[in-house]
Design a protein around this motif. Structure first.
Motif, PDB file in Angstrom:
ATOM      1  N   TYR A 180       0.864  -1.182   0.000  1.00 42.19           N
ATOM      2  CA  TYR A 180       0.000   0.000   0.000  1.00 42.19           C
ATOM      3  C   TYR A 180       0.898   1.228   0.000  1.00 42.19           C
ATOM      4  CZ  TYR A 180       1.132   0.789   4.897  1.00 42.19           C
ATOM      5  OH  TYR A 180       1.811   1.042   6.054  1.00 42.19           O
ATOM      6  N   THR A 234      -4.678   5.192   3.944  1.00 46.06           N
ATOM      7  CA  THR A 234      -5.308   4.012   4.543  1.00 46.06           C
ATOM      8  C   THR A 234      -6.050   3.214   3.474  1.00 46.06           C
ATOM      9  OG1 THR A 234      -7.257   5.323   5.139  1.00 46.06           O
ATOM     10  CG2 THR A 234      -5.540   5.061   6.818  1.00 46.06           C
ATOM     11  N   ALA A 235      -5.719   3.438   2.211  1.00 43.70           N
ATOM     12  CA  ALA A 235      -6.336   2.707   1.101  1.00 43.70           C
ATOM     13  C   ALA A 235      -5.659   1.346   0.965  1.00 43.70           C
ATOM     14  CB  ALA A 235      -6.220   3.506  -0.190  1.00 43.70           C
ATOM     15  N   LYS A 293      -7.491  -1.838   1.065  1.00 44.33           N
ATOM     16  CA  LYS A 293      -8.397  -2.958   0.832  1.00 44.33           C
ATOM     17  C   LYS A 293      -7.959  -3.826  -0.340  1.00 44.33           C
ATOM     18  CE  LYS A 293     -13.299  -4.110   0.484  1.00 44.33           C
ATOM     19  NZ  LYS A 293     -14.677  -3.577   0.350  1.00 44.33           N
ATOM     20  N   THR A 294      -7.466  -3.204  -1.408  1.00 36.42           N
ATOM     21  CA  THR A 294      -7.027  -3.994  -2.568  1.00 36.42           C
ATOM     22  C   THR A 294      -5.897  -4.935  -2.191  1.00 36.42           C
ATOM     23  OG1 THR A 294      -7.682  -2.258  -4.118  1.00 36.42           O
ATOM     24  CG2 THR A 294      -6.075  -3.872  -4.899  1.00 36.42           C
ATOM     25  N   LEU A 316      -5.258  -6.060   0.753  1.00 38.00           N
ATOM     26  CA  LEU A 316      -5.792  -7.084   1.658  1.00 38.00           C
ATOM     27  C   LEU A 316      -6.482  -8.197   0.874  1.00 38.00           C
ATOM     28  CD1 LEU A 316      -6.413  -8.099   4.504  1.00 38.00           C
ATOM     29  CD2 LEU A 316      -8.455  -6.650   4.486  1.00 38.00           C
ATOM     30  N   LEU A 317      -7.195  -7.841  -0.179  1.00 37.92           N
ATOM     31  CA  LEU A 317      -7.855  -8.865  -0.996  1.00 37.92           C
ATOM     32  C   LEU A 317      -6.838  -9.802  -1.639  1.00 37.92           C
ATOM     33  CD1 LEU A 317     -10.653  -6.722  -2.673  1.00 37.92           C
ATOM     34  CD2 LEU A 317     -10.915  -8.386  -0.806  1.00 37.92           C
ATOM     35  N   SER A 359      -6.243  -0.200   9.738  1.00 39.86           N
ATOM     36  CA  SER A 359      -7.233  -0.361   8.672  1.00 39.86           C
ATOM     37  C   SER A 359      -7.213  -1.775   8.106  1.00 39.86           C
ATOM     38  CB  SER A 359      -6.974   0.663   7.566  1.00 39.86           C
ATOM     39  OG  SER A 359      -7.980   0.625   6.586  1.00 39.86           O
ATOM     40  N   VAL A 360      -6.018  -2.346   7.921  1.00 37.57           N
ATOM     41  CA  VAL A 360      -5.907  -3.728   7.440  1.00 37.57           C
ATOM     42  C   VAL A 360      -6.603  -4.683   8.402  1.00 37.57           C
ATOM     43  CG1 VAL A 360      -4.316  -5.636   6.986  1.00 37.57           C
ATOM     44  CG2 VAL A 360      -3.780  -3.349   6.135  1.00 37.57           C
ATOM     45  N   TRP A 388     -10.472  -4.216   8.364  1.00 34.03           N
ATOM     46  CA  TRP A 388     -11.090  -4.778   7.156  1.00 34.03           C
ATOM     47  C   TRP A 388     -11.034  -6.311   7.179  1.00 34.03           C
ATOM     48  CZ3 TRP A 388     -14.486  -3.216   3.964  1.00 34.03           C
ATOM     49  CH2 TRP A 388     -14.603  -1.865   3.625  1.00 34.03           C
ATOM     50  N   LEU A 391     -14.182  -8.855   6.763  1.00 35.87           N
ATOM     51  CA  LEU A 391     -14.203  -9.855   5.693  1.00 35.87           C
ATOM     52  C   LEU A 391     -13.974 -11.281   6.202  1.00 35.87           C
ATOM     53  CD1 LEU A 391     -12.154  -7.793   3.089  1.00 35.87           C
ATOM     54  CD2 LEU A 391     -14.624  -8.180   3.106  1.00 35.87           C
TER      55      LEU A 391
END
Length: 386
Positions: free
Chosen positions: A201, A206-207, A209-210, A212-213, A234-235, A238, A242
């Motif tokens: 990242y 804090t972006a 999510k991608t 993390l996926l 944030s990780v 999320w 999920l």
């Protein structure tokens, strides 16, 4: 450029005759560039507070060789360009004696050439990056253990304690994150393994999510996170949403108090954080007790924490080095007092330097967040389940 924030501890002595850069008959001026605002602000503020506590403690006891210790802190918001500008200002305009307690790998990487070119001591930066250790300029003095040592400790315990071998990594895409990722990769390679998943990242965001996926798709049993507290929190948050439940681990730069506060007790529970200083609420070694007393003297409502303790240790190390030099203070004498003198016993916390070894401590400690959102020391990852 990020706006500057100026702070001093002790009385100013700008009008007096300068004996050496940053040194007058009654004062010694240190400089700090750190993120005092932005997503890593709690790290910069805590390091500054710890250094102030150590300097205030020395000043209340008469200073060193009759000189009070002062700290001028400038805000770089954890951005390399601002760190360079701050470092130039501190050296060229403010005429500091030494730099202390810089926060971050990308900021230190950018600012270090400026300090090295001016032969200004660069003391106890809050980073474990190898670039400040192997083949580093002679003006660099590290207090803490390296990121390689922290990540080795995490990988070693994952395998030895829990038998976990599928280990993923998510890291900040800059020199700090790459340093931590390299440490994990080397630790795994020594065991004929490699990361089971890798994602990144961007710094100061804090972006996550991608990235993390990408981790979720590989289903590792543990994930080592290399980042500051906001993106790491944030990780983990999320991952909870999920239903992704590997063991989450991270290293000391995360800022432990800030991470626990950002997550809240429920999501934070079970997160493992490696540390490079003793537990801040412990009764041993004695310097931890001294730290809490000194911290209270500068901020009655401050909570003890790992980062401000590291700042206090940095300040105490500087004080001890100044005391070794005495009245005839120069930058070179200060560096020689650190690297070429006897070992330092900081009230039970051992710091050892030598020519060719600019890192004072190799200590790494494991901690975990419990159900109340507080940290507790652990000897084994098996302790998390107890």
């Amino acid at each position: 450029m990020v706006a500057a924030l100026l702070l001093c501890t002790g009385p100013a002595a700008w009008s007096q005759q300068t004996i050496a850069p940053g040194v007058t008959e009654t004062s010694v001026l240190f400089g700090q560039s750190a993120g005092l605002t932005g997503p890593a602000s709690e790290l910069g503020q805590a390091m500054r507070l710890g250094i102030q506590a150590a300097f205030n403690e020395a000043n209340e006891n008469g200073g060193v060789a009759g000189r009070t210790l002062e700290l001028r802190s400038l805000d770089d918001a954890y951005e390399p360009e601002a760190a360079v500008a701050n470092t130039r200002q501190l050296i060229e305009e403010d005429k500091v004696f030494a730099l202390i307690g810089a926060v971050g790998t990308p900021t230190s990487r950018a600012a270090l050439p400026v300090a090295a070119a001016a032969d200004v001591p660069y003391v106890a930066p809050f980073t474990g990056a190898e670039l400040l250790r192997t083949n580093a300029p002679e003006n660099v003095i590290n207090l803490r253990a390296s990121y390689y040592q922290e990540t080795e400790e995490l990988v070693s315990h994952l395998i030895a304690d829990l038998g976990i071998r599928r280990i993923g990594v998510m890291y900040q895409e800059d020199s700090f994150g790459k340093a931590g990722f390299t440490g994990v990769s080397q630790a795994l390679a020594r065991r004929d393994l490699e990361p089971s998943a890798v994602s990144v990242y961007r710094r100061n965001t804090t972006a996550v999510k991608t990235g993390l996926l990408d981790l979720i798709a590989a289903r590792p049993d543990a994930v080592i996170l290399i980042g500051a507290y906001e993106p790491v929190a944030s990780v983990i948050a999320w991952a909870d949403v999920l239903d992704f439940e590997p063991l989450m681990l991270t290293i000391s730069f995360v800022g432990s108090n800030a991470l626990a506060r950002a997550l809240g007790a429920q999501r934070a529970e079970g997160t493992v954080v490696s540390q490079v200083v003793p537990f801040p609420s412990a009764d041993a070694p004695d310097i931890v007790v001294s730290y809490r007393r000194a911290l209270t003297s500068v901020s009655s409502d401050a909570n003890p924490g790992f980062v401000s303790l590291e700042g206090y240790l940095a300040g105490r190390l500087a004080v001890e080095a100044l005391e070794r030099v005495g009245a005839n203070l120069t930058r070179q004498a200060f560096l020689d007092g650190l690297l070429k003198g006897d070992d330092f016993d900081l009230d039970g916390f051992q710091v050892n330097f030598s020519d060719g070894d600019n890192q004072g401590s190799d200590e790494v400690f494991l901690t975990a967040i419990d159900a109340s959102g507080s940290y507790r020391p652990i000897d084994s990852l098996e302790d998390i389940a107890r």
